[in-house]
Structures are given as structure tokens and as C-alpha cells.
Design a protein around this motif. Structure first.
Motif, PDB file in Angstrom:
ATOM      1  N   LYS A 118      35.029  16.980  -1.584  1.00 29.74           N
ATOM      2  CA  LYS A 118      34.303  15.884  -2.205  1.00 29.74           C
ATOM      3  C   LYS A 118      32.874  15.842  -1.685  1.00 29.74           C
ATOM      4  CE  LYS A 118      37.818  12.464  -3.181  1.00 29.74           C
ATOM      5  NZ  LYS A 118      38.235  11.095  -2.969  1.00 29.74           N
ATOM      6  N   ASP A 119      31.973  15.407  -2.584  1.00 29.16           N
ATOM      7  CA  ASP A 119      30.606  15.150  -2.151  1.00 29.16           C
ATOM      8  C   ASP A 119      30.619  13.983  -1.182  1.00 29.16           C
ATOM      9  OD1 ASP A 119      29.601  17.074  -3.894  1.00 29.16           O
ATOM     10  OD2 ASP A 119      29.319  15.637  -5.514  1.00 29.16           O
ATOM     11  N   LYS A 120      29.718  14.033  -0.206  1.00 26.18           N
ATOM     12  CA  LYS A 120      29.568  12.936   0.745  1.00 26.18           C
ATOM     13  C   LYS A 120      28.090  12.615   0.871  1.00 26.18           C
ATOM     14  CE  LYS A 120      33.614  14.107   3.479  1.00 26.18           C
ATOM     15  NZ  LYS A 120      34.132  14.412   4.811  1.00 26.18           N
ATOM     16  N   ALA A 121      27.801  11.342   1.138  1.00 25.69           N
ATOM     17  CA  ALA A 121      26.412  10.928   1.326  1.00 25.69           C
ATOM     18  C   ALA A 121      26.376   9.753   2.295  1.00 25.69           C
ATOM     19  CB  ALA A 121      25.782  10.524  -0.005  1.00 25.69           C
ATOM     20  N   ALA A 122      25.267   9.651   3.004  1.00 26.82           N
ATOM     21  CA  ALA A 122      25.034   8.524   3.903  1.00 26.82           C
ATOM     22  C   ALA A 122      23.560   8.156   3.809  1.00 26.82           C
ATOM     23  CB  ALA A 122      25.404   8.888   5.336  1.00 26.82           C
ATOM     24  N   ALA A 123      23.290   6.874   3.925  1.00 25.02           N
ATOM     25  CA  ALA A 123      21.914   6.384   3.900  1.00 25.02           C
ATOM     26  C   ALA A 123      21.615   5.705   5.224  1.00 25.02           C
ATOM     27  CB  ALA A 123      21.723   5.408   2.747  1.00 25.02           C
ATOM     28  N   VAL A 124      20.414   5.983   5.723  1.00 22.44           N
ATOM     29  CA  VAL A 124      19.984   5.451   7.014  1.00 22.44           C
ATOM     30  C   VAL A 124      18.692   4.676   6.801  1.00 22.44           C
ATOM     31  CG1 VAL A 124      19.167   6.108   9.308  1.00 22.44           C
ATOM     32  CG2 VAL A 124      21.016   7.382   8.247  1.00 22.44           C
ATOM     33  N   VAL A 125      18.558   3.563   7.497  1.00 22.75           N
ATOM     34  CA  VAL A 125      17.316   2.802   7.456  1.00 22.75           C
ATOM     35  C   VAL A 125      16.793   2.677   8.884  1.00 22.75           C
ATOM     36  CG1 VAL A 125      18.380   0.514   7.662  1.00 22.75           C
ATOM     37  CG2 VAL A 125      16.183   0.728   6.535  1.00 22.75           C
ATOM     38  N   GLY A 179      26.211  18.616   8.102  1.00 25.42           N
ATOM     39  CA  GLY A 179      26.607  18.274   9.462  1.00 25.42           C
ATOM     40  C   GLY A 179      26.200  16.859   9.838  1.00 25.42           C
ATOM     41  N   LEU A 180      24.987  16.485   9.480  1.00 22.70           N
ATOM     42  CA  LEU A 180      24.508  15.143   9.786  1.00 22.70           C
ATOM     43  C   LEU A 180      25.291  14.104   8.990  1.00 22.70           C
ATOM     44  CD1 LEU A 180      22.628  13.231  11.245  1.00 22.70           C
ATOM     45  CD2 LEU A 180      20.880  13.718   9.510  1.00 22.70           C
ATOM     46  N   VAL A 181      25.549  14.380   7.719  1.00 20.86           N
ATOM     47  CA  VAL A 181      26.332  13.439   6.910  1.00 20.86           C
ATOM     48  C   VAL A 181      27.712  13.234   7.523  1.00 20.86           C
ATOM     49  CG1 VAL A 181      27.468  13.077   4.672  1.00 20.86           C
ATOM     50  CG2 VAL A 181      25.091  13.814   4.754  1.00 20.86           C
ATOM     51  N   GLU A 182      28.354  14.316   7.943  1.00 19.65           N
ATOM     52  CA  GLU A 182      29.679  14.195   8.571  1.00 19.65           C
ATOM     53  C   GLU A 182      29.612  13.279   9.799  1.00 19.65           C
ATOM     54  OE1 GLU A 182      32.746  15.050   7.747  1.00 19.65           O
ATOM     55  OE2 GLU A 182      32.094  16.002   5.901  1.00 19.65           O
ATOM     56  N   ALA A 183      28.579  13.443  10.603  1.00 19.47           N
ATOM     57  CA  ALA A 183      28.434  12.606  11.802  1.00 19.47           C
ATOM     58  C   ALA A 183      28.153  11.156  11.421  1.00 19.47           C
ATOM     59  CB  ALA A 183      27.321  13.153  12.692  1.00 19.47           C
ATOM     60  N   GLN A 200      23.750  10.356  20.489  1.00 21.42           N
ATOM     61  CA  GLN A 200      23.964  11.777  20.201  1.00 21.42           C
ATOM     62  C   GLN A 200      23.299  12.199  18.884  1.00 21.42           C
ATOM     63  OE1 GLN A 200      26.182   9.331  21.128  1.00 21.42           O
ATOM     64  NE2 GLN A 200      28.169  10.174  20.636  1.00 21.42           N
ATOM     65  N   LEU A 201      23.029  11.235  17.990  1.00 24.08           N
ATOM     66  CA  LEU A 201      22.429  11.565  16.689  1.00 24.08           C
ATOM     67  C   LEU A 201      20.925  11.315  16.641  1.00 24.08           C
ATOM     68  CD1 LEU A 201      25.154  10.207  14.243  1.00 24.08           C
ATOM     69  CD2 LEU A 201      24.800  12.537  15.056  1.00 24.08           C
ATOM     70  N   TYR A 202      20.342  10.821  17.735  1.00 23.27           N
ATOM     71  CA  TYR A 202      18.919  10.498  17.733  1.00 23.27           C
ATOM     72  C   TYR A 202      18.060  11.686  17.299  1.00 23.27           C
ATOM     73  CZ  TYR A 202      19.567   6.019  20.231  1.00 23.27           C
ATOM     74  OH  TYR A 202      19.915   4.744  20.600  1.00 23.27           O
ATOM     75  N   ARG A 203      18.304  12.848  17.880  1.00 20.93           N
ATOM     76  CA  ARG A 203      17.455  14.004  17.578  1.00 20.93           C
ATOM     77  C   ARG A 203      17.553  14.389  16.103  1.00 20.93           C
ATOM     78  NH1 ARG A 203      15.348  18.215  20.981  1.00 20.93           N
ATOM     79  NH2 ARG A 203      14.515  19.822  19.642  1.00 20.93           N
ATOM     80  N   ALA A 204      18.765  14.484  15.581  1.00 19.28           N
ATOM     81  CA  ALA A 204      18.960  14.882  14.181  1.00 19.28           C
ATOM     82  C   ALA A 204      18.327  13.868  13.229  1.00 19.28           C
ATOM     83  CB  ALA A 204      20.442  15.047  13.872  1.00 19.28           C
ATOM     84  N   VAL A 205      18.500  12.595  13.518  1.00 19.80           N
ATOM     85  CA  VAL A 205      17.923  11.567  12.650  1.00 19.80           C
ATOM     86  C   VAL A 205      16.405  11.526  12.811  1.00 19.80           C
ATOM     87  CG1 VAL A 205      17.861   9.093  12.136  1.00 19.80           C
ATOM     88  CG2 VAL A 205      20.056  10.244  12.478  1.00 19.80           C
ATOM     89  N   ALA A 206      15.901  11.780  14.007  1.00 22.78           N
ATOM     90  CA  ALA A 206      14.444  11.844  14.206  1.00 22.78           C
ATOM     91  C   ALA A 206      13.843  12.967  13.373  1.00 22.78           C
ATOM     92  CB  ALA A 206      14.109  12.046  15.684  1.00 22.78           C
ATOM     93  N   GLU A 207      14.536  14.101  13.287  1.00 24.83           N
ATOM     94  CA  GLU A 207      14.058  15.200  12.449  1.00 24.83           C
ATOM     95  C   GLU A 207      14.063  14.796  10.979  1.00 24.83           C
ATOM     96  OE1 GLU A 207      16.498  18.552  13.531  1.00 24.83           O
ATOM     97  OE2 GLU A 207      15.585  18.689  15.526  1.00 24.83           O
TER      98      GLU A 207
END
Length: 87
Positions: free
Chosen positions: A2-9, A46-50, A63-70
Motif C-alpha cells: 500500500k501507498d503510505k504518506a506522512a505530513a510534518v509541520v 524510509g522516513l515515511v515508515e519511521a 532519532q529522526l531530527y537529521r532526516a527531517v532536517a534534510e
């Protein structure tokens, strides 16, 4: 799969927060809404899964700071390029 998506603010208060996430039709709706609103979409499985593991409205874990900062840097560059006057 299945497609997966996440939104971050990120409102510059605390860490970025997960404001939407889902699979299948919900994921497609999240992406469609972002595109309609002119919000950049980046594919990063990978980021969406996390991010799917983070509770809605909760700040992302350290643990996700670096990936989300990118991700935020990517969006910043897109916004900056859009705001430059065309010659």
C-alpha cells in the motif's frame, strides 16, 4: 504494498510534528491535498515508515531530527527558488 504518506509541520516551536499519516486512500488524499495547496512532496519510504510510528500531533523523536532536517532544507530550497524573480 500500500501507498503510505506522512505530513510534518514545523512552526519553529519545539521539534517538527506529525500532523497527518495514512495508507492507501488516506495516503493518496494526503499527497493530493499537499499538491493542491502547493506544499512540496518528497518520496522517502524510509522516513515515511519511521514517521508512521509517531503518534499524530506528537513531536518527532530525536532519532529522526537529521532526516527531517534534510527534508526541511529541501523544502526551504524549493521555496527560495520559487521566490526569486525570474529574469
Amino acid at each position: 504494498m500500500k501507498d503510505k504518506a506522512a505530513a510534518v509541520v514545523y512552526d519553529q516551536i519545539g521539534a517538527p510534528r506529525v500532523v497527518a499519516k495514512g495508507e492507501g486512500e488516506i495516503a493518496r488524499k494526503i499527497i493530493e491535498t499537499a499538491e493542491l495547496e502547493g506544499i512540496p512532496v518528497q518520496k522517502n519510504e524510509g522516513l515515511v515508515e519511521a514517521l508512521m510510528q509517531v503518534e499524530l500531533t506528537k513531536e518527532i523523536p530525536p532519532q529522526l531530527y537529521r532526516a527531517v532536517a534534510e527534508l526541511l532544507a529541501f523544502i526551504y530550497k524549493l521555496d527560495k527558488a520559487k521566490s526569486r524573480p525570474k529574469s
